[in-house]
Write a protein that holds these residues in place. Structure first.
Motif, short mmCIF file in Angstrom:
data_model
loop_
_atom_site.label_atom_id
_atom_site.label_comp_id
_atom_site.label_asym_id
_atom_site.label_seq_id
_atom_site.Cartn_x
_atom_site.Cartn_y
_atom_site.Cartn_z
N GLY A 195 37.68 26.46 -1.30
CA GLY A 195 38.45 25.26 -0.97
C GLY A 195 38.30 24.18 -2.02
O GLY A 195 39.26 23.47 -2.35
N VAL A 196 37.08 24.04 -2.56
CA VAL A 196 36.86 23.06 -3.63
C VAL A 196 37.69 23.43 -4.86
O VAL A 196 38.28 22.56 -5.52
CB VAL A 196 35.36 22.98 -4.00
CG1 VAL A 196 35.15 22.02 -5.17
CG2 VAL A 196 34.55 22.52 -2.79
N LEU A 197 37.75 24.73 -5.17
CA LEU A 197 38.56 25.17 -6.31
C LEU A 197 40.04 24.91 -6.06
O LEU A 197 40.78 24.54 -6.99
CB LEU A 197 38.33 26.66 -6.58
CG LEU A 197 36.89 27.10 -6.91
CD1 LEU A 197 36.88 28.57 -7.31
CD2 LEU A 197 36.29 26.24 -8.01
N ILE A 198 40.48 25.09 -4.81
CA ILE A 198 41.88 24.82 -4.47
C ILE A 198 42.18 23.32 -4.64
O ILE A 198 43.24 22.93 -5.13
CB ILE A 198 42.19 25.27 -3.04
CG1 ILE A 198 42.04 26.78 -2.90
CG2 ILE A 198 43.61 24.86 -2.63
CD1 ILE A 198 42.93 27.59 -3.81
N MET A 199 41.24 22.47 -4.24
CA MET A 199 41.40 21.03 -4.45
C MET A 199 41.55 20.73 -5.94
O MET A 199 42.37 19.89 -6.34
CB MET A 199 40.20 20.27 -3.87
CG MET A 199 40.12 20.30 -2.36
SD MET A 199 38.55 19.67 -1.72
CE MET A 199 38.61 17.96 -2.28
N ALA A 200 40.76 21.43 -6.76
CA ALA A 200 40.85 21.23 -8.20
C ALA A 200 42.23 21.62 -8.73
O ALA A 200 42.76 20.98 -9.64
CB ALA A 200 39.76 22.05 -8.91
N ILE A 201 42.82 22.68 -8.14
CA ILE A 201 44.16 23.08 -8.56
C ILE A 201 45.15 21.96 -8.27
O ILE A 201 46.02 21.66 -9.09
CB ILE A 201 44.58 24.37 -7.82
CG1 ILE A 201 43.73 25.55 -8.30
CG2 ILE A 201 46.06 24.68 -8.05
CD1 ILE A 201 43.91 26.81 -7.48
N GLY A 202 45.03 21.34 -7.10
CA GLY A 202 45.91 20.22 -6.77
C GLY A 202 45.75 19.06 -7.73
O GLY A 202 46.73 18.43 -8.14
N ILE A 203 44.50 18.80 -8.13
CA ILE A 203 44.23 17.72 -9.08
C ILE A 203 44.86 18.02 -10.44
O ILE A 203 45.48 17.15 -11.05
CB ILE A 203 42.71 17.51 -9.22
CG1 ILE A 203 42.13 16.94 -7.93
CG2 ILE A 203 42.38 16.59 -10.41
CD1 ILE A 203 40.62 16.87 -7.91
N VAL A 204 44.72 19.26 -10.90
CA VAL A 204 45.31 19.65 -12.18
C VAL A 204 46.83 19.60 -12.11
O VAL A 204 47.50 19.13 -13.03
CB VAL A 204 44.83 21.07 -12.58
CG1 VAL A 204 45.62 21.57 -13.79
CG2 VAL A 204 43.35 21.05 -12.90
N GLN A 205 47.37 20.10 -10.99
CA GLN A 205 48.82 20.13 -10.83
C GLN A 205 49.40 18.71 -10.84
O GLN A 205 50.52 18.49 -11.33
CB GLN A 205 49.19 20.83 -9.51
CG GLN A 205 50.63 21.25 -9.40
CD GLN A 205 50.98 22.33 -10.41
OE1 GLN A 205 50.24 23.29 -10.60
NE2 GLN A 205 52.10 22.16 -11.08
N ALA A 206 48.63 17.75 -10.33
CA ALA A 206 49.06 16.36 -10.33
C ALA A 206 48.77 15.66 -11.65
O ALA A 206 49.03 14.47 -11.80
CB ALA A 206 48.38 15.60 -9.18
#
Length: 231
Positions: A195-206
């Motif tokens: 889940g933390v890695l998925i949050m990181a994906i959202g941060i990168v995508q933004a």
């Protein structure tokens, strides 16, 4: 149903490409940006929900830190980027300069859709728990990207659904096969770390931080090891 998330993902790529071919001229840039930011926020929310399931936050933090160190030492992100460039060069050669070619569209889209933490974490999550949420979110993101790619690069984008299906399906089946070997504690904490890695994906995508996501993937096996040792 094991593999449902990957099947939906593949269908989304094909459908998105078809829409892109119909539009052909592509979307206005500001539309693309707004849609991508909206999807990024949804991805972040999914990751946050997963991360909150942890019953040992220290273990999740340790997994991320140790996993990131291992990833940086191995330079996973750099190796994947170089591998992608090598594959494209070998398969397309000098034709990489041909805008909109079928081969270039296939290679480029396949690399974008396959090489990423979301494909790995989502496939593992589906195999271990039967939760398709991450891959459904990835399907939404890939659909949007395939519309844009299809409009700009052509029908070769749709063919990228084949390697995506083989790649993610293999990871899901492997995770499902290992399910009997993993305790509920392991599954919960690995999901929280993912889940933390998925949050990181959202941060990168933004486009908030340039996180090297692939270098954090070792956090998942590290989480398994730490749970086995300390829980």
């Amino acid at each position: 149903m094991t593999g449902l998330g990957t099947m939906v993902n593949c269908a989304a790529i094909i459908g998105g490409c078809a829409v892109g071919l119909i539009l052909r001229k592509g979307f206005p840039e500001k539309w693309q940006e707004t849609i991508m930011y909206g999807v990024a926020l949804c991805i972040f929310l999914i990751g946050l929900e997963m991360a909150q399931k942890s019953q040992n936050v220290i273990l999740v933090i340790a997994s991320i830190v140790i996993g990131s160190i291992i990833g940086e030492m191995l330079d996973i992100n750099g190796k994947l980027n170089r591998f992608g460039a090598w594959v494209e060069k070998k398969m397309l050669g000098n034709r990489t300069q041909t805008s909109g070619s079928f081969g270039k569209a296939f290679i480029s889209a396949s690399l974008v859709f396959c090489i990423g933490a979301m494909a790995i974490v989502g496939s593992i999550e589906e195999g271990l728990t039967g939760n398709h949420q991450i891959l459904f979110a990835k399907a939404m993101l890939d659909c949007i990207l395939s519309i844009i790619f299809g409009a700009n690069m052509g029908a070769g984008v749709a063919l990228s659904a084949v390697p995506v299906g083989l790649y993610q399906g293999s990871i899901t089946l492997l995770a499902a096969w290992m399910q009997n070997l993993l305790t509920p504690d392991v599954i919960r904490e690995v999901s929280a770390t993912g889940g933390v890695l998925i949050m990181a994906i959202g941060i990168v995508q933004a486009r908030l931080l340039p996180i090297r996501l692939a270098n954090q993937i070792p956090a998942l096996p590290v989480a398994i090891l730490l749970v086995k040792i300390f829980m």
